[in-house]
Write an enzyme that holds these catalytic residues in place. Structure first.
Site, PDB file in Angstrom:
ATOM      1  N   GLU A 105       0.916  -1.205  -0.154  1.00 22.67           N
ATOM      2  CA  GLU A 105       0.057  -0.115  -0.013  1.00 22.67           C
ATOM      3  C   GLU A 105       0.917   1.213   0.012  1.00 22.67           C
ATOM      4  O   GLU A 105       0.614   2.286  -0.580  1.00 22.67           O
ATOM      5  CB  GLU A 105      -0.935   0.156   1.297  1.00 22.67           C
ATOM      6  CG  GLU A 105      -2.205  -0.718   1.225  1.00 22.67           C
ATOM      7  CD  GLU A 105      -1.730  -2.411   1.467  1.00 22.67           C
ATOM      8  OE1 GLU A 105      -0.667  -2.630   1.696  1.00 22.67           O
ATOM      9  OE2 GLU A 105      -2.509  -3.164   1.675  1.00 22.67           O
TER      10      GLU A 105
ATOM     11  N   PHE B 118     -11.599  -7.609  13.748  1.00 21.33           N
ATOM     12  CA  PHE B 118     -10.575  -8.086  12.670  1.00 21.33           C
ATOM     13  C   PHE B 118     -10.308  -6.995  11.672  1.00 21.33           C
ATOM     14  O   PHE B 118     -11.147  -6.509  11.029  1.00 21.33           O
ATOM     15  CB  PHE B 118     -10.926  -9.528  12.245  1.00 21.33           C
ATOM     16  CG  PHE B 118     -10.082  -9.835  11.162  1.00 21.33           C
ATOM     17  CD1 PHE B 118      -8.798 -10.271  11.706  1.00 21.33           C
ATOM     18  CD2 PHE B 118     -10.293  -9.921   9.865  1.00 21.33           C
ATOM     19  CE1 PHE B 118      -7.810 -10.605  10.672  1.00 21.33           C
ATOM     20  CE2 PHE B 118      -9.159 -10.372   8.755  1.00 21.33           C
ATOM     21  CZ  PHE B 118      -8.101 -10.788   9.384  1.00 21.33           C
ATOM     22  N   GLN B 119      -9.017  -6.778  11.665  1.00 22.09           N
ATOM     23  CA  GLN B 119      -8.615  -5.708  10.858  1.00 22.09           C
ATOM     24  C   GLN B 119      -9.189  -4.189  11.007  1.00 22.09           C
ATOM     25  O   GLN B 119      -9.354  -3.404  10.004  1.00 22.09           O
ATOM     26  CB  GLN B 119      -8.683  -6.242   9.245  1.00 22.09           C
ATOM     27  CG  GLN B 119      -7.976  -7.322   9.051  1.00 22.09           C
ATOM     28  CD  GLN B 119      -7.737  -7.538   7.395  1.00 22.09           C
ATOM     29  OE1 GLN B 119      -8.635  -7.257   6.746  1.00 22.09           O
ATOM     30  NE2 GLN B 119      -6.500  -8.080   7.190  1.00 22.09           N
TER      31      GLN B 119
ATOM     32  N   LYS C  90     -17.464  -1.226   5.800  1.00 20.69           N
ATOM     33  CA  LYS C  90     -17.979  -2.287   4.810  1.00 20.69           C
ATOM     34  C   LYS C  90     -19.459  -1.951   4.705  1.00 20.69           C
ATOM     35  O   LYS C  90     -19.946  -2.278   3.458  1.00 20.69           O
ATOM     36  CB  LYS C  90     -17.479  -3.555   5.227  1.00 20.69           C
ATOM     37  CG  LYS C  90     -17.828  -4.592   4.194  1.00 20.69           C
ATOM     38  CD  LYS C  90     -16.966  -6.050   4.434  1.00 20.69           C
ATOM     39  CE  LYS C  90     -17.345  -6.980   3.265  1.00 20.69           C
ATOM     40  NZ  LYS C  90     -16.442  -8.135   3.243  1.00 20.69           N
TER      41      LYS C  90
ATOM     42  N   MET D 112      24.305   9.206   2.926  1.00 24.68           N
ATOM     43  CA  MET D 112      24.069  10.411   3.697  1.00 24.68           C
ATOM     44  C   MET D 112      24.314  10.138   5.140  1.00 24.68           C
ATOM     45  O   MET D 112      24.678  11.189   5.625  1.00 24.68           O
ATOM     46  CB  MET D 112      22.625  10.862   3.327  1.00 24.68           C
ATOM     47  CG  MET D 112      22.218  12.268   3.625  1.00 24.68           C
ATOM     48  SD  MET D 112      23.466  13.616   3.069  1.00 24.68           S
ATOM     49  CE  MET D 112      22.576  13.967   1.810  1.00 24.68           C
TER      50      MET D 112
HETATM   51  C1  LIG Z   1      12.322   5.676   5.452  1.00 21.64           C
HETATM   52  C2  LIG Z   1      13.457   6.134   5.898  1.00 21.64           C
HETATM   53  N1  LIG Z   1      14.218   5.664   7.047  1.00 21.64           N
HETATM   54  C3  LIG Z   1      15.601   6.345   7.279  1.00 21.64           C
HETATM   55  C4  LIG Z   1      15.856   7.466   6.413  1.00 21.64           C
HETATM   56  C5  LIG Z   1      17.155   8.213   7.020  1.00 21.64           C
HETATM   57  N2  LIG Z   1      18.111   8.180   5.876  1.00 21.64           N
HETATM   58  C6  LIG Z   1      18.248   9.525   5.233  1.00 21.64           C
HETATM   59  S1  LIG Z   1      19.327   9.099   3.619  1.00 21.64           S
HETATM   60  C7  LIG Z   1      19.716   7.649   4.328  1.00 21.64           C
HETATM   61  C8  LIG Z   1      20.690   6.612   3.552  1.00 21.64           C
HETATM   62  C9  LIG Z   1      20.126   6.470   2.197  1.00 21.64           C
HETATM   63  O1  LIG Z   1      21.060   5.331   1.579  1.00 21.64           O
HETATM   64  P1  LIG Z   1      21.050   5.140   0.084  1.00 21.64           P
HETATM   65  O2  LIG Z   1      19.535   5.083  -0.446  1.00 21.64           O
HETATM   66  O3  LIG Z   1      22.098   4.079  -0.398  1.00 21.64           O
HETATM   67  O4  LIG Z   1      21.478   6.628  -0.756  1.00 21.64           O
HETATM   68  P2  LIG Z   1      23.077   7.245  -0.495  1.00 21.64           P
HETATM   69  O5  LIG Z   1      22.817   8.355   0.404  1.00 21.64           O
HETATM   70  O6  LIG Z   1      23.944   6.356  -0.304  1.00 21.64           O
HETATM   71  O7  LIG Z   1      22.998   8.030  -2.030  1.00 21.64           O
HETATM   72  C10 LIG Z   1      18.777   7.231   5.526  1.00 21.64           C
HETATM   73  C11 LIG Z   1      18.879   5.847   6.139  1.00 21.64           C
HETATM   74  C12 LIG Z   1      14.909   8.126   5.662  1.00 21.64           C
HETATM   75  N3  LIG Z   1      15.346   9.231   5.075  1.00 21.64           N
HETATM   76  N4  LIG Z   1      13.948   7.273   5.476  1.00 21.64           N
END
Ligand SMILES: Cc1ncc(C[n+]2csc(CCOP(=O)(O)OP(=O)(O)O)c2C)c(N)n1
Ligand SMILES: [Mg+2]
Lengths: 584, 163
Positions: free
Chosen positions: A66, A128-129, A178, A494
Site C-alpha cells: 500500500e 478483525f482488521q 464495509k 548520507m
Molecule cells: C524511511 C527512511 N528511513 C531512514 C531514513 C534516514 N536516511 C536518510 S538518507 C539515508 C541513507 C540512504 O542511503 P541510500 O539510499 O543508499 O542513498 P545514498 O545516501 O547512499 O545515496 C537514510 C537511512 C529516511 N530518510 N527514510
C-alpha cells in the site's frame, strides 16, 4: 477483460434509481474524471473492487504494497497536476499507507485516499482488521472523514476532492465502513460543494502587493526565492516572466526545481544545506528577498538567528497564512494564490515606468558572479572510480534534460537535484518534506502512468531502492519502462557522510552488507539489469538503457564509496557557513 | 502571556480531537478547554486558554484557522472581554465548621447546592482568579473535592463572534 454493461450508464441517469455504496464510490470516481486508481484489495473493500471489476472507465493499478500505491498516486499527481487517488483496505492496508500519506502531506500533494473500514456496528470492538484510520491519519492529512451513512457518501467524496485540490493542497482520507458499501440510496453527484468553514483565498491584498512592488523597485541586492508552491499552483510561467522582467537572480528550493529554468543564467542553483555557494551567499546578503511559495524550511535557512543577522526586507507570497512568519519574520506578507498575486504584481510593475537601479543591480550581479566562480559543485573528474556526480551529468546529457526524474532520499537525491538541470516544472519528483526512502520507484510508476510514453528515470541508492523494491513486479505487470539509476556506494551514504563529519568516522550501522545482486534481481522480476563499474562505461550504458523504450532497465552503478555531497551547511550553522569540497 | 481564544467549530465527530491534536502535535499549551453546542446546534463554541509568546499565539490562531472544520477564531484577550468559570467544591462541614463555611461561601457569592451531615457542596462562578482566591481562603484540610469547568469567554459590548 470483458466488462460491458451498456444499460448501466443510461439506467442510473433516470431519477430514483438506487445504487449501492460500492457503486456510488465508483460512480463518484468516474464523475471526478479519475482515470487511474492505485490500490490493493482486502476484506473491507471487496464490494468496491467488485464494482471496479464491472466497469472500465477507472483503471485500477494493483501495486505490491500500500505504501507503493500512495507514492504512485503521489508521483501521478506531482507530474500531472491531477489529484492522485488510491484505495486500500482497513487495518494493515491503512497503516501501510500512512508513510505515503505523510509524505504527500509534507509536500502538499493533492490526493484522495479511500480506505475500507470494518462495518459500522463493529467499530470500536477491536474487530478483525480494525484500526482507527481517521485517528491514525489525522496529523498527516489535510482533512479526513468517516462515512457513517450511505446518503453522505457522494457528498463526502466530492468534498474530499474539493479539499485536496484547493487552497494549500494536501491528502484527504475517506474511511468507508464495509456495510456502507452495501447499503443503497439514490445517487446524485453534487456539481459543487461549499463549506462555510473553508474558504481558500485567491486574490492577494492590493495594498500589500503595492508595498511589495515598491520594495522591488527600491531593491539594490534583490533575490527571488521560489519554492514548491509555485509548481503546485502552476505559476512557473509567471515566475519566469517576473524574474526575467526584473533581471533578478533566482533560486528554486528542492521542491521548486524547474519552476524557473535551471539552465538560465539568472538561476543560481538550489539553496540551503546542500545548496550552491552563490545562492546561499545571495540569500544571506540580499537587501530584498522575495519568497514565493516557499516556507523558509530549516534545511533552507539553516540557523534562523544567523539568517536574521543580515538586515533585509522580506516579501512572502503564500496561500497558507500559517507558513508566513513561522520561522522567519517577514515584512510584507501576501496571502493568496500565487498566479493571481504574480499577475497583479506583474501588472503593477509593467504599468510603472520605474525600474530598480541598474547600476546597483549590475554591481550585485558582479558580486554574484564572483561567488559563482567558486564552482562549488566541482568534483574530481579524473577519478578511476565512478563519481556519482558524473553519472548524473551523463544522465542529463543522454536524456537531453527532458526526462521526468524521481528520486529516493540520500546523497543521490542531492546530487540529482544539483546536477540535473530542470528547465520545466513537474519534472523533478522527490520527497522533500518527509524525506521518505522508498519513494522513488513507486513515484516513477505514477509518473509514467500520468505521462504515457514519457522518459522516466528513478535515481536511487542501494539502500533506498530496497524499501519499495517489490514494486518492480508492478512495473512488470503494467509494462512501465522506468530506468533505474542506482548509485550504489554500499552505504547509506548520507548517514555515512554525517558520521564522517560529526561522529568521528564511526560508521555505525550505515554499511549495506549482504547486498543482493541487483542485475539478477532485476532479471528475476523479468526486467533487464546491468552492472557498470568503470567511468568509461557510464555513458554507453545510459545510452543503451534509454534506447530500450519498452523495457525497465536497472542500472547498478558501482560508485566511489567515499564521495560526499558539497557544499554542506552543518546542522545548526548559518547558510553561509558551508563546507566546500576544496577545503577538505 | 495568557490568552483566551474562542473558536466556532462545526459540530462534527472528531472536531474536538482535531483541535486538541493540533495543540499537542505542535507543542502548544492548553491550560483549559471548554466546548458545547451553540444556539445553532450545527456549531460548537470552544474556549481555549493557552500561554505563549505573541509569535506562538499568532501561529496558534493561524493553525486553528487552517483546520477545515474551524469556522472562526478570535483571540478574546486582544480586547475587552468577560471570562467566567464554574467550580463545584465539596468541603468538610461538620457541626463545628458549618457557620464559617457558609459565611465564606457568602463572601464569594457562592451557593451551597448540596448538604450532608458533614459536607457542603458549593457552586461558585467567576473568573479563574476568583476561584483560586476562594480555594486559597479555605483551610486546605477542609477541601474534599473540586471540579472546575475551565474558562468560557465572550467579548464585551458589540464585539461578537458568530457566522
Ligand atoms: C524511511 C527512511 N528511513 C531512514 C531514513 C534516514 N536516511 C536518510 S538518507 C539515508 C541513507 C540512504 O542511503 P541510500 O539510499 O543508499 O542513498 P545514498 O545516501 O547512499 O545515496 C537514510 C537511512 C529516511 N530518510 N527514510
Ligand atoms: Mg547508498
Amino acid at each position: 477483460m470483458f466488462k460491458v454493461f451498456p444499460a448501466l450508464a443510461v439506467m442510473d441517469r433516470v431519477k430514483g434509481v438506487e445504487l449501492s455504496g460500492a457503486e456510488i464510490v465508483v460512480r463518484c470516481l468516474q464523475e471526478e474524471g479519475v482515470e487511474t486508481l492505485f490500490g490493493y484489495p482486502g476484506g473491507a473493500v471487496l464490494y468496491i473492487y467488485d464494482e471496479l471489476f464491472k466497469q472500465d472507465k477507472v483503471r485500477h493499478v494493483l501495486v505490491r504494497h500500500e505504501q507503493g500505491a500512495v507514492h504512485a498516486a503521489d508521483g501521478y499527481s506531482r507530474s500531472s497536476h491531477k489529484v492522485g487517488v488510491c484505495l486500500v483496505t482497513s487495518g494493515p492496508g491503512v497503516t501501510n499507507a500512512v508513510t505515503g500519506i505523510a509524505t504527500a502531506y509534507m509536500d502538499s500533494i493533492p490526493m484522495v485516499i479511500l480506505s475500507g473500514q470494518v462495518p459500522t456496528h463493529a467499530i470500536g470492538q477491536d474487530a478483525f482488521q480494525e484500526c482507527d484510520a481517521v485517528g491514525i491519519t489525522r496529523p498527516c492529512v489535510k482533512h479526513n472523514f468517516l462515512v457513517k451513512d450511505v446518503k453522505d457518501l457522494a457528498t463526502t467524496i466530492k468534498k474530499a476532492f474539493y479539499l485536496a485540490a484547493t487552497g494549500r493542497p494536501g491528502p484527504v482520507l475517506v474511511d468507508i465502513p464495509k456495510d456502507i458499501t452495501t447499503h443503497s440510496c439514490e445517487f446524485q453527484y453534487p456539481e459543487s460543494v461549499s463549506m462555510r468553514s473553508y474558504n481558500p483565498v485567491r486574490k492577494g491584498h492590493a495594498g500589500q502587493i503595492k508595498k511589495a512592488a515598491q520594495l522591488i523597485l527600491e531593491a539594490k541586492r534583490p533575490m527571488v526565492y521560489s519554492g514548491g508552491g509555485v509548481i503546485l499552483s502552476n505559476a512557473a510561467p509567471r515566475l519566469t516572466e517576473f524574474v526575467r522582467l526584473l533581471g533578478f537572480p533566482c533560486t528554486n528550493t528542492l521542491m521548486g526545481l524547474g519552476a524557473y529554468p535551471g539552465t538560465d543564467r539568472q538561476f543560481l542553483g538550489m539553496p540551503g544545506m546542500h545548496g550552491t555557494y552563490e545562492t546561499n551567499m545571495a540569500m544571506q546578503n540580499c537587501d530584498v528577498l522575495l519568497a514565493i511559495g516557499a516556507r523558509f524550511d530549516d534545511r533552507v535557512i539553516g540557523n534562523p538567528a544567523h539568517f536574521a543577522q543580515n538586515p533585509r526586507k522580506i516579501v512572502h507570497i503564500d496561500i497558507d497564512p500559517s507558513s508566513i512568519s513561522k520561522r522567519v519574520k517577514v515584512d510584507v506578507p501576501i496571502v493568496g494564490n500565487i498566479p493571481d498575486v504574480l499577475d497583479d504584481l506583474l501588472a503593477l510593475l509593467k504599468a510603472d515606468a520605474r525600474r530598480p537601479e541598474a547600476a546597483a543591480l549590475e554591481a550585485w550581479w558582479k558580486q554574484i558572479e564572483l561567488w559563482r566562480a567558486r564552482d562549488c559543485l566541482k568534483y574530481d573528474r579524473k577519478s578511476k572510480l565512478i563519481k556519482p556526480q558524473f553519472v548524473l551529468e551523463k544522465l542529463y546529457e543522454v536524456t537531453k534534460g527532458e526526462a521526468f526524474v524521481t528520486s529516493d532520499v540520500g546523497q543521490h537525491q542531492m546530487w540529482a537535484a544539483q546536477f540535473y538541470k530542470f528547465d520545466r516544472p513537474r519534472r523533478w519528483i522527490n520527497s522533500g518534506g518527509l524525506g521518505t526512502m522508498g519513494f522513488g520507484l513507486p513515484a516513477a510508476m505514477g509518473v509514467r502512468m500520468a505521462n504515457p510514453g514519457a522518459t522516466v528515470a528513478c535515481v536511487t541508492g542501494e539502500s533506498s531502492i530496497q524499501m519499495c523494491l517489490q514494486e518492480l513486479s508492478t512495473c512488470k505487470q503494467y509494462r512501465l519502462p522506468i530506468k533505474i539509476v542506482n548509485l550504489n556506494n554500499k552505504y547509506m551514504g548520507m548517514v555515512r557522510q554525517w558520521q564522517q563529519f560529526f561522529h568521528g568516522n564511526r560508521y555505525s550501522e550505515s554499511y549495506m552488507d549482504a547486498l543482493p545482486d541487483f542485475v539478477k534481481l532485476a532479471e528475476g522480476y523479468g526486467h533487464r539489469g546491468v552492472l557498470i563499474d568503470k567511468p568509461a562505461d557510464v555513458e554507453p550504458a545510459l545510452r543503451e538503457a534509454f534506447a530500450r523504450k519498452d523495457e525497465l532497465v536497472f542500472m547498478d552503478f558501482i560508485t566511489d564509496q567515499t564521495e560526499n555531497v558539497y557544499p554542506m551547511v552543518p546542522g545548526g550553522k548559518g547558510i553561509t557557513e558551508m563546507i566546500l569540497s576544496e577545503e577538505l | 502571556m495568557r490568552h483566551i481564544i474562542s473558536i466556532l467549530v462545526e459540530n462534527e465527530a472528531g472536531a474536538l480531537s482535531r483541535i486538541a491534536n493540533m495543540f499537542s502535535a505542535r507543542g502548544y499549551n492548553i491550560e483549559s478547554l471548554t466546548v458545547a453546542p451553540t444556539e445553532d446546534a450545527s456549531m460548537s463554541r470552544m474556549t481555549v486558554v493557552t500561554v505563549g509568546s505573541e509569535d506562538v499565539i499568532e501561529q496558534i490562531t493561524k493553525q486553528l484557522n487552517k483546520l477545515v472544520e474551524v469556522v472562526k477564531v478570535v483571540d478574546l484577550s486582544q480586547a475587552e472581554h468577560i471570562e467566567r468559570e464554574l467550580m463545584l467544591i465539596k468541603v468538610r462541614a461538620g457541626a463545628r465548621e458549618r457557620d464559617d463555611m457558609k459565611r465564606m461561601a457568602d463572601i464569594f457569592r457562592g451557593r451551597i447546592i448540596d448538604v450532608s451531615d458533614n459536607t457542603y457542596t458549593i457552586e461558585l462562578t467567576g473568573d479563574g482568579r476568583k476561584l483560586d482566591a476562594f480555594i486559597q481562603a479555605l483551610d486546605q484540610g477542609a477541601i474534599i473535592e473540586t471540579v472546575r469547568t475551565g474558562a468560557s469567554g465572550i467579548g464585551r459590548g458589540n464585539r461578537v463572534l458568530r457566522v
